[in-house]
Scaffold this active site. Structure first.
Site, mmCIF file in Angstrom:
data_model
loop_
_atom_site.group_PDB
_atom_site.id
_atom_site.type_symbol
_atom_site.label_atom_id
_atom_site.label_comp_id
_atom_site.label_asym_id
_atom_site.label_seq_id
_atom_site.Cartn_x
_atom_site.Cartn_y
_atom_site.Cartn_z
ATOM 1 N N TYR A 124 -24.223 5.801 -31.999
ATOM 2 C CA TYR A 124 -23.668 5.950 -33.345
ATOM 3 C C TYR A 124 -22.487 6.933 -33.357
ATOM 4 O O TYR A 124 -21.550 6.775 -34.119
ATOM 5 C CB TYR A 124 -24.748 6.474 -34.291
ATOM 6 N N GLY A 125 -22.598 7.961 -32.550
ATOM 7 C CA GLY A 125 -21.602 9.032 -32.607
ATOM 8 C C GLY A 125 -20.180 8.597 -32.321
ATOM 9 O O GLY A 125 -19.225 9.292 -32.682
ATOM 10 N N CYS B 266 -31.748 10.657 -38.055
ATOM 11 C CA CYS B 266 -30.415 10.478 -37.472
ATOM 12 C C CYS B 266 -29.422 11.308 -38.268
ATOM 13 O O CYS B 266 -29.206 11.056 -39.462
ATOM 14 C CB CYS B 266 -30.032 9.000 -37.538
ATOM 15 N N ASN B 267 -28.835 12.296 -37.635
ATOM 16 C CA ASN B 267 -27.872 13.167 -38.314
ATOM 17 C C ASN B 267 -26.566 12.453 -38.637
ATOM 18 O O ASN B 267 -25.940 12.709 -39.666
ATOM 19 C CB ASN B 267 -27.554 14.369 -37.424
ATOM 20 N N THR B 268 -26.147 11.572 -37.731
ATOM 21 C CA THR B 268 -24.818 10.972 -37.855
ATOM 22 C C THR B 268 -24.694 10.177 -39.151
ATOM 23 O O THR B 268 -23.664 10.250 -39.842
ATOM 24 C CB THR B 268 -24.535 10.090 -36.624
ATOM 25 N N GLU C 135 -30.530 8.090 -23.419
ATOM 26 C CA GLU C 135 -30.910 6.680 -23.587
ATOM 27 C C GLU C 135 -31.090 5.970 -22.243
ATOM 28 O O GLU C 135 -31.865 5.032 -22.135
ATOM 29 C CB GLU C 135 -29.868 5.950 -24.442
ATOM 30 N N ASP D 277 -33.372 5.772 -36.423
ATOM 31 C CA ASP D 277 -32.353 6.441 -35.614
ATOM 32 C C ASP D 277 -31.635 5.343 -34.842
ATOM 33 O O ASP D 277 -32.058 4.181 -34.848
ATOM 34 C CB ASP D 277 -32.988 7.463 -34.650
ATOM 35 N N SER D 278 -30.570 5.725 -34.131
ATOM 36 C CA SER D 278 -29.894 4.751 -33.278
ATOM 37 C C SER D 278 -30.767 4.403 -32.069
ATOM 38 O O SER D 278 -30.547 3.385 -31.428
ATOM 39 C CB SER D 278 -28.562 5.327 -32.807
ATOM 40 N N CYS E 160 -28.005 16.686 -33.364
ATOM 41 C CA CYS E 160 -28.259 15.283 -33.027
ATOM 42 C C CYS E 160 -29.704 15.225 -32.555
ATOM 43 O O CYS E 160 -30.129 16.050 -31.731
ATOM 44 C CB CYS E 160 -27.315 14.817 -31.921
ATOM 45 N N HIS F 138 -31.241 13.454 -30.572
ATOM 46 C CA HIS F 138 -31.487 13.243 -29.143
ATOM 47 C C HIS F 138 -31.536 14.567 -28.362
ATOM 48 O O HIS F 138 -32.167 14.649 -27.307
ATOM 49 C CB HIS F 138 -30.383 12.388 -28.510
HETATM 50 N N1 DGL Z 1 -29.583 10.633 -32.775
HETATM 51 C C1 DGL Z 1 -28.487 10.420 -33.658
HETATM 52 C C2 DGL Z 1 -28.145 11.650 -34.466
HETATM 53 O O1 DGL Z 1 -29.005 12.460 -34.741
HETATM 54 C C3 DGL Z 1 -27.281 9.674 -33.159
HETATM 55 C C4 DGL Z 1 -27.133 9.416 -31.704
HETATM 56 C C5 DGL Z 1 -26.042 8.408 -31.369
HETATM 57 O O2 DGL Z 1 -26.379 7.221 -31.333
HETATM 58 O O3 DGL Z 1 -24.881 8.806 -31.172
HETATM 59 O O4 DGL Z 1 -27.045 11.819 -34.884
#
Ligand code: DGL
Length: 257
Positions: free
Chosen positions: A38-39, A69-71, A147, A6-7, A178, A180
């Site tokens: 990442y987003g 990580c979904n992104t 974070e 993940d990020s 996401c 997070h």
């Molecule tokens: N946790 C990540 C996701 O599921 C990305 C979070 C991020 O860094 O923007 O997309």
């Protein structure tokens, strides 16, 4: 050994879901904290991070990757998955497939800006459940709050409240698109109407991981987790201890990469 990436801290919610599902495989987890969030990144940059993350996990000799990580999954849906010598479980594809036969009619997906821009969640859910209405809403304020360790803050509560206020009132389910966001579940629970079901895609991802492990006959592990971050390893270690509870087994090493 399973690889997760993940990020940052969000993927720990996916790791917790694997453990809650009874998966005792040894795990290696990579947090690409140098590139957070990442987003807010371009599709091209995200595809590069995805390639690097998978290459790192390949070097660490994982048997399979459970994306946390979904992104990056959203970007891979359009730009393609880099070839790997091991199977890669796509978090969005598995989350979407789990909506087959859903009783929900109007579903909100909250996710990063890049995930929402892709439309991948809407496509995945509608493919499994035609006729279901999906509303996709970006919530870019939430990842930096998690974070920075501000999960319990009034600021986090207000940020979640603002996301919920932007949702159409008639939704009957919300998807944490996401990884997070499940760490903010208590604030979502407090802000949403009681009838709205809160869905963590990590549950579907863990079920897919269980099926993969059974199908491939991966040997069972001893439930250890080894963490790598290219951010601050001490802060990450504290977060691991806070967020994984006793689900993750031991932190065998914590190495800056
Ligand atoms: N946790 C990540 C996701 O599921 C990305 C979070 C991020 O860094 O923007 O997309």
């Amino acid at each position: 050994m399973l690889g997760l990436y993940d990020s940052g801290l969000g993927g720990l919610t996916v790791l917790a879901a694997l453990r809650a599902a009874g998966i005792d495989a040894d795990v290696v987890y990579f947090a690409d904290q140098a590139h957070l969030p990442y987003g807010e990144k371009s599709d091209a940059a995200l595809h590069g991070f995805l390639q690097q993350n998978l290459a790192l996990l390949a070097e660490l000799q994982v048997d399979a990757v459970v994306t946390a990580c979904n992104t990056t999954c959203a970007v891979a849906e359009r730009l393609g998955w880099p070839p790997t010598p091991f199977p890669v479980l796509d978090l969005i594809a598995n989350a979407g497939a789990a909506f087959a036969g859903t009783p929900h009619r109007r579903i909100a997906v909250v996710a990063t800006a890049a995930t929402i821009r892709s439309g991948a969640y809407g496509r995945a859910i509608r493919a499994a459940a035609p006729g279901v209405e999906v509303v996709e809403i970006a919530a870019p304020a939430l990842v930096p709050l998690v974070e920075s360790g501000a999960v319990e803050s009034r600021e986090a509560q207000a940020a979640v409240g603002a996301v919920v206020a932007a949702l159409p009132p008639e939704i009957d389910a919300i998807v944490y698109g996401c990884s997070h966001y499940p760490l903010l579940d208590h604030w979502f629970a407090g802000a949403l109407a009681e009838r709205v079901v809160r869905i963590d895609p990590a549950v579907a991802q863990a079920a897919a991981a269980k099926r993969l492990i059974a199908a491939r006959g991966f040997p069972s592990g001893s439930g250890t987790a080894t963490y790598y971050t290219n951010g601050d390893p001490h802060a990450f270690e504290a977060a691991v201890r806070r967020w994984t509870g006793d689900h993750t087994g031991k932190v065998a090493a914590l190495i800056a990469h």
